[in-house]
Write a protein that holds these residues in place. Structure first.
Motif, PDB file in Angstrom:
ATOM      1  N   ARG A   1       0.794  -1.173   0.090  1.00 54.25           N
ATOM      2  CA  ARG A   1       0.129  -0.003  -0.063  1.00 54.25           C
ATOM      3  C   ARG A   1       0.948   1.235   0.043  1.00 54.25           C
ATOM      4  NH1 ARG A   1      -3.229  -0.917   5.509  1.00 54.25           N
ATOM      5  NH2 ARG A   1      -0.839  -1.569   5.929  1.00 54.25           N
ATOM      6  N   MET A   2       0.140   2.397  -0.263  1.00 49.57           N
ATOM      7  CA  MET A   2       1.003   3.611  -0.483  1.00 49.57           C
ATOM      8  C   MET A   2      -0.021   4.688  -0.398  1.00 49.57           C
ATOM      9  SD  MET A   2       3.548   5.155  -3.712  1.00 49.57           S
ATOM     10  CE  MET A   2       4.882   4.434  -3.109  1.00 49.57           C
ATOM     11  N   LEU A   3       0.421   5.587   0.325  1.00 50.98           N
ATOM     12  CA  LEU A   3      -0.472   6.940   0.552  1.00 50.98           C
ATOM     13  C   LEU A   3      -0.078   8.004  -0.373  1.00 50.98           C
ATOM     14  CD1 LEU A   3      -2.945   7.989   1.988  1.00 50.98           C
ATOM     15  CD2 LEU A   3      -1.463   8.886   3.897  1.00 50.98           C
ATOM     16  N   LEU A   4      -0.824   8.759  -0.947  1.00 52.17           N
ATOM     17  CA  LEU A   4      -0.437  10.049  -2.038  1.00 52.17           C
ATOM     18  C   LEU A   4      -1.289  11.239  -1.394  1.00 52.17           C
ATOM     19  CD1 LEU A   4       0.228   8.433  -5.674  1.00 52.17           C
ATOM     20  CD2 LEU A   4       1.749   8.640  -3.715  1.00 52.17           C
ATOM     21  N   GLY A   5      -0.730  12.257  -1.196  1.00 49.17           N
ATOM     22  CA  GLY A   5      -1.363  13.483  -0.927  1.00 49.17           C
ATOM     23  C   GLY A   5      -1.325  14.380  -2.436  1.00 49.17           C
ATOM     24  N   ASN A   6      -2.285  14.306  -3.182  1.00 48.67           N
ATOM     25  CA  ASN A   6      -2.296  14.887  -4.512  1.00 48.67           C
ATOM     26  C   ASN A   6      -2.641  16.342  -4.285  1.00 48.67           C
ATOM     27  OD1 ASN A   6      -1.593  14.659  -7.170  1.00 48.67           O
ATOM     28  ND2 ASN A   6      -3.733  14.770  -7.624  1.00 48.67           N
ATOM     29  N   LYS A   7      -2.386  16.938  -5.380  1.00 46.06           N
ATOM     30  CA  LYS A   7      -2.542  18.408  -5.993  1.00 46.06           C
ATOM     31  C   LYS A   7      -1.388  19.493  -4.737  1.00 46.06           C
ATOM     32  CE  LYS A   7      -7.267  17.683  -6.911  1.00 46.06           C
ATOM     33  NZ  LYS A   7      -8.761  17.994  -6.768  1.00 46.06           N
TER      34      LYS A   7
ATOM     35  N   ALA B   1       0.290   7.721   7.633  1.00 43.43           N
ATOM     36  CA  ALA B   1       0.914   6.749   6.778  1.00 43.43           C
ATOM     37  C   ALA B   1       1.900   5.943   7.819  1.00 43.43           C
ATOM     38  CB  ALA B   1       2.051   7.213   5.610  1.00 43.43           C
ATOM     39  N   ARG B   2       2.586   6.396   8.502  1.00 46.37           N
ATOM     40  CA  ARG B   2       3.277   6.134   9.549  1.00 46.37           C
ATOM     41  C   ARG B   2       2.573   4.997  10.759  1.00 46.37           C
ATOM     42  NH1 ARG B   2       4.860  10.122  12.884  1.00 46.37           N
ATOM     43  NH2 ARG B   2       5.619  11.201  11.097  1.00 46.37           N
ATOM     44  N   GLU B   3       1.466   5.373  10.830  1.00 49.95           N
ATOM     45  CA  GLU B   3       0.688   4.577  11.923  1.00 49.95           C
ATOM     46  C   GLU B   3       0.347   3.407  11.065  1.00 49.95           C
ATOM     47  OE1 GLU B   3      -1.574   8.412  13.950  1.00 49.95           O
ATOM     48  OE2 GLU B   3      -2.983   7.239  12.693  1.00 49.95           O
ATOM     49  N   HIS B   4       0.091   3.377   9.890  1.00 48.67           N
ATOM     50  CA  HIS B   4      -0.373   2.140   9.133  1.00 48.67           C
ATOM     51  C   HIS B   4       0.780   1.459   8.436  1.00 48.67           C
ATOM     52  CE1 HIS B   4      -4.218   4.350   9.487  1.00 48.67           C
ATOM     53  NE2 HIS B   4      -4.895   2.861   9.549  1.00 48.67           N
ATOM     54  N   GLY B   5       2.052   2.213   8.531  1.00 49.28           N
ATOM     55  CA  GLY B   5       3.225   1.266   8.209  1.00 49.28           C
ATOM     56  C   GLY B   5       3.222   1.268   6.510  1.00 49.28           C
TER      57      GLY B   5
END
Lengths: 205, 200
Positions: free
Chosen positions: B117-123, B141-145
């Motif tokens: 998984r990967m988290l993106l903060g777009n714009k 993101a850290r919380e979910h590794g």
């Protein structure tokens, strides 16, 4: 709206008939003015009876009764006024609901999770989720097949596949389409691929 | 197919609220272009991009999902075959950030357990309209590794980096095999079952 003119008429009549006219009126149309007229008439007649203490006694009671009548008449006319306003408001409300109702049809009877579809709207929803799912699946399948064909075409164009092997290659492609159900063609394919692309993978690794 | 034009096939999935820029992120990566007009994705779409990592040609098939609620039953059926999932939010849209936990729950329910998984903060080019601080994205993101990037499809910030990093993470987990023993099949991309191919 109908009452004030009526009242005026009655007052005119009353005026014509003199104070006594008030006694001839319907109790439901009696006004405070009429009560005062009645008081005047009765007071005059009581005075004519002289100063007998019994008349005086009676006069107190009559005054009291007239005061009660005055209160009731005032109260009644206020209530009538309130009811009239209430009626006008309700009339307007019904009018509005009737107009909305004719626009929205039977919507009122639908449950909370129901929706009304305007059959004349060309953009109304009309396909099911399953139909959309099928169309999307087919679209994506065709898209991936197109990509495969484009890649293959690129191979032919760039001369990776010699022209004399063309027919063989084409036959192989035919087999590829049914590959999922034909395990033996897999092996054949791999060897051909290996042959055709051996120099490529050599370059890559 | 005469297609040993790649060694590995990775299937990625883009999810997140409607309008956060999933399609734009993908379009920037696949076609290096950007379009300002908002066209809501219908259900599910995909693009292909081949990249080279550690001397291996890796074909990325990237599925782009519709963020709108009404498509969710369609889109969630595509979670299962994904090897990597990019969860996108919009740094100018607080609601899209709040919904991250909902999307993560969706992943837990519908995707493979070992999905990357990967988290993106777009714009992130729109800093004047930012409502989600970068720190908040990093924290969740850290919380979910999971990994986190702030991206901009418009300004082309971190887009390629994000995809390549995700592909690398998947590659790291991929057992090494004799390259040509792979028999991956992209022609069955539409169906979830098509992905049980031996690509990992």
């Amino acid at each position: 709206m109908e009452e004030p003119p009526l009242r005026e008429e009655e007052e005119e009549e009353g005026d014509e008939a003199g104070p006594e006219g008030a006694l001839g009126k319907s109790p439901f149309q009696l006004t405070a003015e009429d009560v005062y007229d009645i008081s005047y008439v009765m007071g005059r007649e009581l005075m004519a009876l002289g100063s007998d203490p019994r008349v005086t006694q009676l006069q107190f009671k009559i005054v009291r009764v007239l005061e009660m009548l005055e209160t009731l008449v005032n109260e009644g006319s206020l209530t009538v006024e309130e009811l009239r306003m209430e009626r006008d408001n309700l009339r307007k409300e019904v009018e509005g609901l009737r107009r909305e109702g004719s626009a929205a049809g039977r919507e009122v009877n639908l449950g909370p999770d129901k929706m009304v579809v305007d059959l004349t709207d060309p953009n109304r929803p009309r396909f099911t989720l399953q139909e959309l799912r099928d169309v999307l699946q087919e679209r994506n399948k065709l898209k991936s097949q197109l990509l495969v064909v484009q890649e293959e075409l690129q191979c032919y164009k760039s001369g990776l596949i010699p022209a004399r092997e063309g027919p063989g290659g084409r036959r192989e492609k035919g087999a590829l389409v049914t590959r999922a159900s034909n395990a033996s063609s897999n092996k054949e394919e791999k060897t051909i691929i290996r042959k055709l692309f051996s120099f490529r993978s050599g370059k890559q690794t | 197919m005469a297609k040993k034009t790649y060694d590995l096939l990775f299937k990625l999935l883009l999810i997140g609220d409607s309008g956060v820029g999933k399609t734009c992120v993908l379009f920037r990566f696949s076609d290096d272009a950007f379009n300002t007009t908002f066209i809501s994705t219908i259900g599910i779409d995909f693009k292909i991009k081949t990249v080279e990592l550690q001397g291996k040609k890796i074909k990325l098939q990237i599925w782009d999902t519709a963020g709108q609620e009404r498509f969710h039953t369609i889109t969630t059926s595509y979670y299962r075959g994904a090897m990597g999932i990019m969860l996108v939010y919009d740094i100018t849209n607080g609601k899209s950030f709040e919904n991250i936990s909902k999307w993560l729950r969706n992943i837990d329910e519908h995707a493979n357990e070992d999905v990357e998984r990967m988290l993106l903060g777009n714009k992130c080019d729109m800093d004047d309209k930012r409502v989600v601080p970068k720190g908040k994205g990093e924290q969740i993101a850290r919380e979910h590794g999971i990994r986190f990037f702030e991206t901009s499809a418009k300004a082309n910030i971190n887009i390629e980096k994000a995809f390549l990093t995700l592909a690398e993470d998947i590659l790291r987990k991929t057992p090494v095999k004799e390259p040509n023993s792979e028999n991956v099949d992209i022609s069955s991309g539409g169906g979830v079952t098509g992905w049980k191919s031996k690509c990992c």
